[in-house]
Design a protein around this motif. Structure first.
Motif, PDB file in Angstrom:
ATOM      1  N   ALA A   1     -19.056  57.452 -40.682  1.00 38.43           N
ATOM      2  CA  ALA A   1     -17.599  57.332 -40.791  1.00 38.43           C
ATOM      3  C   ALA A   1     -17.179  55.894 -41.052  1.00 38.43           C
ATOM      4  O   ALA A   1     -16.287  55.630 -41.866  1.00 38.43           O
ATOM      5  N   VAL A   2     -17.829  54.952 -40.360  1.00 29.53           N
ATOM      6  CA  VAL A   2     -17.499  53.535 -40.545  1.00 29.53           C
ATOM      7  C   VAL A   2     -17.896  53.070 -41.942  1.00 29.53           C
ATOM      8  O   VAL A   2     -17.148  52.329 -42.599  1.00 29.53           O
ATOM      9  N   ARG A   3     -19.048  53.535 -42.415  1.00 27.17           N
ATOM     10  CA  ARG A   3     -19.514  53.143 -43.758  1.00 27.17           C
ATOM     11  C   ARG A   3     -18.573  53.685 -44.835  1.00 27.17           C
ATOM     12  O   ARG A   3     -18.294  53.011 -45.831  1.00 27.17           O
ATOM     13  N   ILE A   4     -18.067  54.893 -44.643  1.00 25.33           N
ATOM     14  CA  ILE A   4     -17.107  55.464 -45.598  1.00 25.33           C
ATOM     15  C   ILE A   4     -15.801  54.678 -45.565  1.00 25.33           C
ATOM     16  O   ILE A   4     -15.211  54.363 -46.609  1.00 25.33           O
ATOM     17  N   LEU A   5     -15.338  54.351 -44.354  1.00 30.48           N
ATOM     18  CA  LEU A   5     -14.087  53.596 -44.197  1.00 30.48           C
ATOM     19  C   LEU A   5     -14.183  52.238 -44.888  1.00 30.48           C
ATOM     20  O   LEU A   5     -13.222  51.783 -45.524  1.00 30.48           O
ATOM     21  N   LYS A   6     -15.344  51.594 -44.802  1.00 32.83           N
ATOM     22  CA  LYS A   6     -15.535  50.263 -45.395  1.00 32.83           C
ATOM     23  C   LYS A   6     -15.474  50.290 -46.922  1.00 32.83           C
ATOM     24  O   LYS A   6     -15.257  49.253 -47.545  1.00 32.83           O
ATOM     25  N   LYS A   7     -15.676  51.469 -47.501  1.00 36.17           N
ATOM     26  CA  LYS A   7     -15.589  51.578 -48.956  1.00 36.17           C
ATOM     27  C   LYS A   7     -14.139  51.471 -49.440  1.00 36.17           C
ATOM     28  O   LYS A   7     -13.871  51.191 -50.611  1.00 36.17           O
ATOM     29  N   PHE A   8     -13.194  51.733 -48.520  1.00 34.15           N
ATOM     30  CA  PHE A   8     -11.774  51.701 -48.873  1.00 34.15           C
ATOM     31  C   PHE A   8     -11.084  50.413 -48.428  1.00 34.15           C
ATOM     32  O   PHE A   8     -10.126  49.976 -49.052  1.00 34.15           O
ATOM     33  N   MET A   9     -11.566  49.833 -47.316  1.00 31.77           N
ATOM     34  CA  MET A   9     -10.944  48.592 -46.831  1.00 31.77           C
ATOM     35  C   MET A   9     -11.889  47.874 -45.879  1.00 31.77           C
ATOM     36  O   MET A   9     -12.768  48.502 -45.270  1.00 31.77           O
ATOM     37  N   PRO A  10     -11.703  46.555 -45.738  1.00 30.80           N
ATOM     38  CA  PRO A  10     -12.519  45.821 -44.770  1.00 30.80           C
ATOM     39  C   PRO A  10     -12.134  46.181 -43.343  1.00 30.80           C
ATOM     40  O   PRO A  10     -11.028  46.661 -43.088  1.00 30.80           O
TER      41      PRO A  10
END
Length: 326
Positions: free
Chosen positions: A180-189
């Motif tokens: 989930a964190v890795r997916i979130l990082k694809k959209f924003m820091p």
């Protein structure tokens, strides 16, 4: 007089959505938002911390609402549908308790204080309701059009049971490796410094995710995984979308209060995992053998309650571990 089985009156749907709207408004803290505006107090200054006594009161309220709605189903649809609703509700509620261990683990890992946890859970529950309704409709449609899917769903529950047996206890969440964190990082820091009750914070003109949004992302993905188990389990009880949707939603609505009620007692649920394993094996078997042998809904309800009561009593009777110094 109960109406014909499988047909739900428009009035019952209206009552359900009316209850849902009011309870969601309460669960999202609408009263506290109105109070904040009237007193012109900032949201960070008026963060509401739910006490154990208050959590107990709300838990009883949510369960009572589900009981009242079960009574409405009895008068509108008959005894069989009411039993299906109660069984589905008990099943979803018990499976959701295991989800709370993940909630606690997420908040502890990210260092989110108690007063901000309710904000994450409220938003998470709202999105979980929307996601569950969509998955239920898809699952019911698959079973109606492809009967062999019942064996897939049954096998999925067995697979989950085996995975739970082999799975080691999780001590912490590794944020860098979490999907989930890795997916979130694809959209924003991501900024892991807490900024009050905010989900987003602007740093040098760039929007960053705060620990609250990271927690929400992990909880949402976790709920999606849990839904893959709980929805087939309830569909094994009934394929009526109305019963599956309402029992699921009513069970989810009270999760926030239940989390704050048992948050400090989660370590006492020593036999929850074995109990859920037995529960999933039973429901999975029910689905797989349904073509050859039909287990009555009343029988399923009794078995579910026997398993849950056994887990609760055994957990409460087990003496807590003591260290040598103690």
């Amino acid at each position: 007089m109960p109406i014909e089985s499988g047909i739900v009156t428009l009035e019952l749907w209206i009552i359900f959505f009316a209850i849902l709207s009011v309870t969601i408004a309460i669960d999202l803290g609408l009263i506290h938002k109105i109070k904040r505006r009237l007193t012109k107090t900032s949201s960070s200054e008026l963060e509401h911390v739910m006490s154990t006594k208050e959590a107990l009161g709300w838990t009883i309220t949510w369960i009572s609402l589900a009981g009242i709605f079960a009574g409405m189903i009895y008068f509108a649809l008959g005894n069989d549908k009411m039993i299906e609703f109660v069984t589905g509700y008990a099943l979803e509620k018990s499976l959701s308790v295991d989800n709370m261990f993940v909630f606690l683990l997420v908040f502890t890992t990210l260092g989110i204080p108690h007063k901000y946890q309710h904000r994450v859970l409220s938003v998470g529950i709202l999105s979980a309701i929307v996601m569950r309704i969509a998955l239920i409709l898809v699952g019911a449609s698959l079973l109606d059009n492809f009967h062999w899917m019942i064996y897939i769903f049954g096998g999925l529950l067995w697979f989950t049971s085996i995975r739970m047996i082999l799975q080691k206890e999780e001590k912490k969440i590794e944020l860098e490796k979490n999907i989930a964190v890795r997916i979130l990082k694809k959209f924003m820091p991501v900024n892991l410094n807490l900024v009050g009750n905010k989900f987003l914070v602007s740093i040098n003109g760039v929007m960053h995710a705060t620990p609250l949004l990271v927690a929400l992302a992990i909880i949402e993905l976790t709920d999606l995984v849990f839904a893959m188990d709980s929805i087939p389990a309830v569909l094994a009880i009934t394929r009526d979308p109305f019963i599956v949707i309402t029992s699921n939603v009513f069970a989810i609505l009270g999760l926030r209060a239940l989390y704050f009620l048992i948050g400090g007692m989660m370590e006492r649920f020593h036999y929850l995992k074995p109990g859920l394993i037995v529960l999933l094996i039973f429901i999975g078997t029910k689905m797989i053998i349904s073509e050859f042998y039909h287990i009555e809904t009343v029988t399923s309800l009794i078995i579910v309650f026997v398993i849950l009561v056994t887990v609760m009593v055994a957990s409460l009777l087990k003496k807590p571990k003591t260290t040598k110094s103690e």
